[in-house]
Design a protein around this motif. Structure first.
Motif, PDB file in Angstrom:
ATOM      1  N   PHE B 221      43.153  21.364 -12.738  1.00  0.00           N
ATOM      2  CA  PHE B 221      42.021  20.797 -12.020  1.00  0.00           C
ATOM      3  C   PHE B 221      41.138  21.939 -11.544  1.00  0.00           C
ATOM      4  O   PHE B 221      41.588  22.826 -10.832  1.00  0.00           O
ATOM      5  N   ARG B 222      39.873  21.898 -11.929  1.00  0.00           N
ATOM      6  CA  ARG B 222      38.975  23.019 -11.626  1.00  0.00           C
ATOM      7  C   ARG B 222      37.987  22.741 -10.518  1.00  0.00           C
ATOM      8  O   ARG B 222      37.275  23.630 -10.087  1.00  0.00           O
ATOM      9  N   GLY B 223      37.899  21.496 -10.075  1.00  0.00           N
ATOM     10  CA  GLY B 223      36.905  21.168  -9.066  1.00  0.00           C
ATOM     11  C   GLY B 223      35.548  20.929  -9.696  1.00  0.00           C
ATOM     12  O   GLY B 223      35.379  21.045 -10.917  1.00  0.00           O
ATOM     13  N   ALA B 224      34.581  20.617  -8.828  1.00  0.00           N
ATOM     14  CA  ALA B 224      33.267  20.231  -9.335  1.00  0.00           C
ATOM     15  C   ALA B 224      32.557  21.388 -10.034  1.00  0.00           C
ATOM     16  O   ALA B 224      31.805  21.177 -10.978  1.00  0.00           O
ATOM     17  N   ARG B 225      32.792  22.607  -9.556  1.00  0.00           N
ATOM     18  CA  ARG B 225      32.060  23.739 -10.130  1.00  0.00           C
ATOM     19  C   ARG B 225      32.977  24.869 -10.575  1.00  0.00           C
ATOM     20  O   ARG B 225      32.520  25.986 -10.817  1.00  0.00           O
ATOM     21  N   GLY B 226      34.281  24.589 -10.643  1.00  0.00           N
ATOM     22  CA  GLY B 226      35.199  25.609 -11.152  1.00  0.00           C
ATOM     23  C   GLY B 226      35.849  26.471 -10.094  1.00  0.00           C
ATOM     24  O   GLY B 226      36.543  27.435 -10.418  1.00  0.00           O
ATOM     25  N   ALA B 228      38.015  25.399  -7.603  1.00  0.00           N
ATOM     26  CA  ALA B 228      39.176  24.803  -6.939  1.00  0.00           C
ATOM     27  C   ALA B 228      40.338  25.799  -6.842  1.00  0.00           C
ATOM     28  O   ALA B 228      40.443  26.728  -7.647  1.00  0.00           O
TER      29      ALA B 228
END
Lengths: 381, 381
Positions: B221-226, B228
């Motif tokens: 999981f990277r989050g919305a913009r990478g 995370a």
């Protein structure tokens, strides 16, 4: 395959109605004969209607156009708040057709008492919906507590004083038992469905404790066992005051409604505590303003962890917090600005929900509608 | 369609080899003619070989059996550590065929210098792999820093003193430029691929700063913009010591390798700092033990936030922390036990990785192999 095509036709009409059967065939790539058969089934199920209105922008003789049935299947949402009960009916287009809340202090009331009142409210709402021609196809109840992996059980609702409450044991017989869901999760879903573009968002709400709904790629993230988003017990000042959970310095000890009331020196008695706080803040009561600022700072610290871990595109303050946003947001923004430094962080990514305290109740009602749109055959399959 | 079927045949052989062409047809539902054509293409691409060995458990005349080509396509992983460089080659079956690390203190070295050394190591590794018959099909480099949304740029590697380093500007010409990925993410993937059943896990590692890889449903999981998984700047004691990031009381100020060395009063000089800590702890050095206990407590507080928000099925201590697990885990476990109380929490859900510090390098090499298995046609399409 037919099941998927029913969903495809329904979703196409939902997104672009009014559409003629030929238009639906054009948009979906299905044959006109297939569309007709599918549309007939959806009309029969009370999901679509076919009227005389011309499809948008068309010239010439008006054709018959498909739209979502505004008087067909609907979703019934219920809510147990700390100081109120609520019921809401949403039609297939997402329109709120009925919303009723009753102020009642549910603290120290037994599950059976609360459920009896809510079941009566649900019955009345279903009857009113019927009078409007609507047919609730599912009932979801928003609950201010932690639900366990076992369905239908409220594991822990500390602000109600409930622990290990199985709905089956206390819900009045003769009324259909609702599905239950955490109020923070439903508030987050309502926020998502209200049309935010933010596909990864953290929705923070305080009804009872403080909860967060985590939406990842447009879906509610529940964690490995369903406990994700328990923001209220994130350690903010680890050596701080003792929390009833047994740990020290949890967010709720600084930013929970009860803690803010205490710090503000307010005793709302039977009144709604958030209204009491709002009024005192509007009157520039110094202690209340300081308490809200302190709560905002604690929320900012806890949300720093959420931003660090999850990198959401938005943080939304909802539920009761939404009404207190004017006083909470400044300190929250300044903590986030000071602490989220090794990556870009847009202060406007933190905002107040436009749904306010109605979020969880709206989400509860809309959940059924969303499910119908996703899989209409689920209604009769 | 052919592309998907190539992946299906390859995945079937990977999971069950050796298999005859007829067996593959049986398992996949493809025709024998289709399987033969697909298998020929995969053999030609150096992904499958067909040998004389009998398929497992068969009686009668041995048939020709398909297996993954142990001397075909491979993944090359590179790593920039704070005090070492590494290269690793993994074959299609996930076997490590070559692993080389070189101790070198990269602090205060320029990107160009470090990249030149690493490119030389990569060239040598590719040559050795070629001698084994292997052909690296992709190169991934593990980097101890925050990568931005722009590919090929290290936004922030504070422990190297690098900021805004675009690979294109510093990587030596004449050597293929690797893809870059955060070392914590690669360590987490390696842990997942090493066969854990935990589909939602948080993998914590300390190479430079402290990073976490968050795996949700078996995917990074990277989050919305990478961004995370930036665990190192989670506020642990919000009024605590100032962090170079500008905030106070970040986890790294208590549990970062540099902070632990300082608290332990150790000055490893050019030596590997984790080895220095391990040796001092084994020698029962009181200050070191206290420093590690303090680091463990801080990690426990920060991971309480991760558990509260994400409800993972496992927390894995990897990278350098894996080697210090004996001294970190007790305090971590006790903080988690004291703070995660409103839901069940299994103390054994926190464990040390079995991959140790090799995790990120293994993950970097294996990433290419996983991609080939998922989409073999990506090699030539």
């Amino acid at each position: 395959m037919r099941r998927q095509n029913l969903a495809l036709v329904l979703a196409t009409v939902a997104a672009r109605s009014p559409l003629s059967r030929a238009d639906v065939a054009g948009h979906t790539g299905l044959t006109r004969a297939a569309v007709s058969s599918l549309a007939d089934e959806l009309i029969g199920a009370g999901l679509l209607v076919e009227g005389e209105s011309a499809p948008h922008g068309r010239v010439g003789r008006p054709g018959r156009a498909l739209t979502l049935d505004p008087n067909g299947a609907a979703g019934l949402g219920l809510e147990i708040g700390i100081t109120r009960l609520g019921a809401c009916v949403v039609d297939l287009s997402g329109e709120v057709r009925l919303l009723e809340t009753v102020p009642v202090d549910n603290r120290d009331r037994s599950p059976a008492e609360v459920f009896a009142d809510l079941a009566a409210l649900a019955t009345a709402a279903a009857r009113s919906a019927g009078d409007l021609g609507l047919r609730p196809a599912g009932t979801v109840m928003a609950v201010p507590g932690v639900l366990g992996p076992a369905s239908g059980t409220i594991e822990h609702a500390p602000n109600l004083g409930w622990h290990g409450v199985a709905l089956a044991d206390h819900w009045p017989t003769g009324t259909p038992r609702p599905e239950i869901e955490n109020e923070a999760n439903l508030g987050g879903l309502a926020e998502l469905w209200a049309g935010t573009d933010d596909e990864t968002l953290v929705h923070v709400s305080a009804e009872a404790g403080i909860g967060a709904a985590i939406v990842i790629d447009g879906r509610l993230f529940r964690g490995a066992r369903g406990y994700a988003g328990e923001l209220g017990h994130v350690p903010v000042h680890p050596d701080g005051p003792l929390c009833p959970c047994g740990a020290r310095g949890c967010l709720e000890q600084f930013a929970g409604v009860r803690a803010v009331l205490r710090d503000a020196g307010l005793r709302p008695g039977g009144r709604d505590p958030v209204t009491a706080l709002t009024e005192a803040a509007r009157a520039h009561d110094r202690r209340t303003l300081t308490a809200l600022e302190r709560a905002g700072a604690a929320l900012g610290i806890a949300l720093t962890s959420a931003v660090d871990l999850l990198d959401p595109s938005a943080l939304v303050l909802g539920g009761a917090y939404g009404e207190l946003a004017d006083w909470l947001l400044p300190a929250m923004r300044s903590e986030l600005a000071a602490r989220v430094t090794v990556r870009p962080w847009d202060p406007l990514a933190l905002r107040a929900s436009s749904l306010g305290r109605r979020g969880p109740l709206l989400g509860a009602a809309e959940l059924t509608v969303r499910r119908i749109l996703r899989d209409p055959a689920g209604l009769w399959a």
